[in-house]
Motif scaffolding. Structure first.
Motif, PDB file in Angstrom:
ATOM      1  N   THR A  52       0.820  -1.325   0.023  1.00  0.00           N
ATOM      2  CA  THR A  52       0.128   0.084  -0.010  1.00  0.00           C
ATOM      3  C   THR A  52       0.773   1.222   0.065  1.00  0.00           C
ATOM      4  N   TYR A  53       1.976   1.265   0.710  1.00  0.00           N
ATOM      5  CA  TYR A  53       2.533   2.601   1.142  1.00  0.00           C
ATOM      6  C   TYR A  53       4.007   2.365   0.177  1.00  0.00           C
ATOM      7  N   GLN A 131      -8.143  18.449  12.825  1.00  0.00           N
ATOM      8  CA  GLN A 131      -8.492  19.685  11.983  1.00  0.00           C
ATOM      9  C   GLN A 131      -9.878  19.444  11.238  1.00  0.00           C
ATOM     10  N   ASN A 132     -10.715  20.023  11.312  1.00  0.00           N
ATOM     11  CA  ASN A 132     -12.122  19.748  10.642  1.00  0.00           C
ATOM     12  C   ASN A 132     -12.545  18.261  10.890  1.00  0.00           C
ATOM     13  N   GLY A 133     -12.369  17.717  12.208  1.00  0.00           N
ATOM     14  CA  GLY A 133     -12.783  16.580  12.489  1.00  0.00           C
ATOM     15  C   GLY A 133     -11.889  15.303  12.120  1.00  0.00           C
ATOM     16  N   LYS A 134     -10.677  15.703  11.557  1.00  0.00           N
ATOM     17  CA  LYS A 134      -9.573  14.772  11.046  1.00  0.00           C
ATOM     18  C   LYS A 134      -8.522  14.768  11.779  1.00  0.00           C
ATOM     19  N   LEU A 135      -8.015  13.517  12.029  1.00  0.00           N
ATOM     20  CA  LEU A 135      -6.627  13.393  12.633  1.00  0.00           C
ATOM     21  C   LEU A 135      -5.463  13.580  11.655  1.00  0.00           C
ATOM     22  N   TYR A 136      -4.261  14.322  11.857  1.00  0.00           N
ATOM     23  CA  TYR A 136      -3.269  14.405  10.898  1.00  0.00           C
ATOM     24  C   TYR A 136      -1.807  14.204  11.712  1.00  0.00           C
ATOM     25  N   VAL A 145       0.166  13.676   6.863  1.00  0.00           N
ATOM     26  CA  VAL A 145      -0.840  12.609   6.442  1.00  0.00           C
ATOM     27  C   VAL A 145      -1.991  12.603   7.167  1.00  0.00           C
ATOM     28  N   GLN A 146      -3.407  12.107   6.920  1.00  0.00           N
ATOM     29  CA  GLN A 146      -4.526  12.224   7.476  1.00  0.00           C
ATOM     30  C   GLN A 146      -4.217  10.454   8.032  1.00  0.00           C
ATOM     31  N   HIS A 156       3.508   3.377  22.910  1.00  0.00           N
ATOM     32  CA  HIS A 156       3.658   3.447  21.775  1.00  0.00           C
ATOM     33  C   HIS A 156       2.207   3.362  21.100  1.00  0.00           C
ATOM     34  N   MET A 157       2.134   4.358  19.798  1.00  0.00           N
ATOM     35  CA  MET A 157       1.081   4.684  19.133  1.00  0.00           C
ATOM     36  C   MET A 157       1.134   3.902  17.778  1.00  0.00           C
ATOM     37  N   PHE A 158       0.354   3.084  17.449  1.00  0.00           N
ATOM     38  CA  PHE A 158       0.523   2.293  16.120  1.00  0.00           C
ATOM     39  C   PHE A 158      -0.415   3.039  15.285  1.00  0.00           C
ATOM     40  N   PHE A 159      -0.015   3.161  14.051  1.00  0.00           N
ATOM     41  CA  PHE A 159      -1.077   3.779  13.204  1.00  0.00           C
ATOM     42  C   PHE A 159      -0.814   3.624  11.516  1.00  0.00           C
ATOM     43  N   ASP A 160      -1.739   3.965  10.857  1.00  0.00           N
ATOM     44  CA  ASP A 160      -1.863   3.834   9.457  1.00  0.00           C
ATOM     45  C   ASP A 160      -2.403   5.167   8.927  1.00  0.00           C
ATOM     46  N   TYR A 161      -2.167   5.582   7.712  1.00  0.00           N
ATOM     47  CA  TYR A 161      -2.686   6.885   7.058  1.00  0.00           C
ATOM     48  C   TYR A 161      -3.341   6.777   5.644  1.00  0.00           C
ATOM     49  N   ILE A 162      -3.964   7.458   5.052  1.00  0.00           N
ATOM     50  CA  ILE A 162      -4.742   7.394   4.120  1.00  0.00           C
ATOM     51  C   ILE A 162      -3.920   7.796   3.023  1.00  0.00           C
ATOM     52  N   VAL A 163      -3.964   6.921   1.915  1.00  0.00           N
ATOM     53  CA  VAL A 163      -2.879   6.900   0.973  1.00  0.00           C
ATOM     54  C   VAL A 163      -3.744   7.856  -0.152  1.00  0.00           C
ATOM     55  N   ASN A 164      -3.121   8.916  -0.770  1.00  0.00           N
ATOM     56  CA  ASN A 164      -3.984   9.695  -1.645  1.00  0.00           C
ATOM     57  C   ASN A 164      -3.875   9.023  -3.242  1.00  0.00           C
TER      58      ASN A 164
END
Length: 164
Positions: A52-53, A131-136, A145-146, A156-164
């Motif tokens: 994906t990334y 911002q505007n209810g979305k986490l960046y 990234v969002q 630790h914080m584990f995360f993924d982001y939206i791929v444009n």
């Protein structure tokens, strides 16, 4: 070469066994946070099989993943954890736990799903904003990234982001 043998330079990490490299990375990244250790191990595994990334598309081995430039701070020049990665305390309980995990990762339940990114909770909070209810999230020295999903485990914080 045995797992955890003392090394004198980063260049000696190339060509090491995947269990050794995974263990050294976990030792550098989670030595003091056993709660998030399995999650970090699965980030490494997830990156190896991720399509994906873009940053992970050509990483096909544990070595490729953990030694990618700036992928894991414990391998950055000047990072205090680099010395621990090169010369782990192989008699410590943390090292023994880490080697067991690195040797048997598939028998550990994956607590993070397919997530490919993490940071300490403190650093995640410093680098993220809503911002505007979305986490960046703003990668240090990189793009913003969002965030699409996140989970906190241990320190630790584990995360993924939206791929444009």
């Amino acid at each position: 070469m045995a797992i955890g043998d003392p090394l004198t330079s980063k260049s000696q990490l190339k060509g090491r066994d995947s269990v050794d490299l995974l263990a050294r990375t976990l030792y550098g990244e989670t030595r003091g946070d056993s709660a998030s250790r399995v999650g970090v191990a699965y980030v490494i595994s997830n990156r190896k099989s991720n399509s994906t990334y873009n940053e992970f598309k050509n990483l096909n081995s544990i070595e490729d993943v953990v030694l990618a430039p700036y992928a894991f701070s414990c391998f950055n020049d000047g990072d205090p954890n680099l010395a621990h990665c090169l010369k782990p305390d192989t008699s410590s309980a943390a090292w023994k736990n880490i080697v067991n995990l690195a040797s048997n990762l598939s028998s550990s339940s994956n607590p993070i799903g397919a997530k490919c990114f993490y940071n300490t909770n403190t650093r995640f909070d410093e680098l993220s904003y809503t911002q505007n209810g979305k986490l960046y999230y703003k990668f240090p020295g990189g793009s913003t990234v969002q965030i699409s999903s996140k989970i906190s485990i241990g320190a630790h914080m584990f995360f993924d982001y939206i791929v444009n």
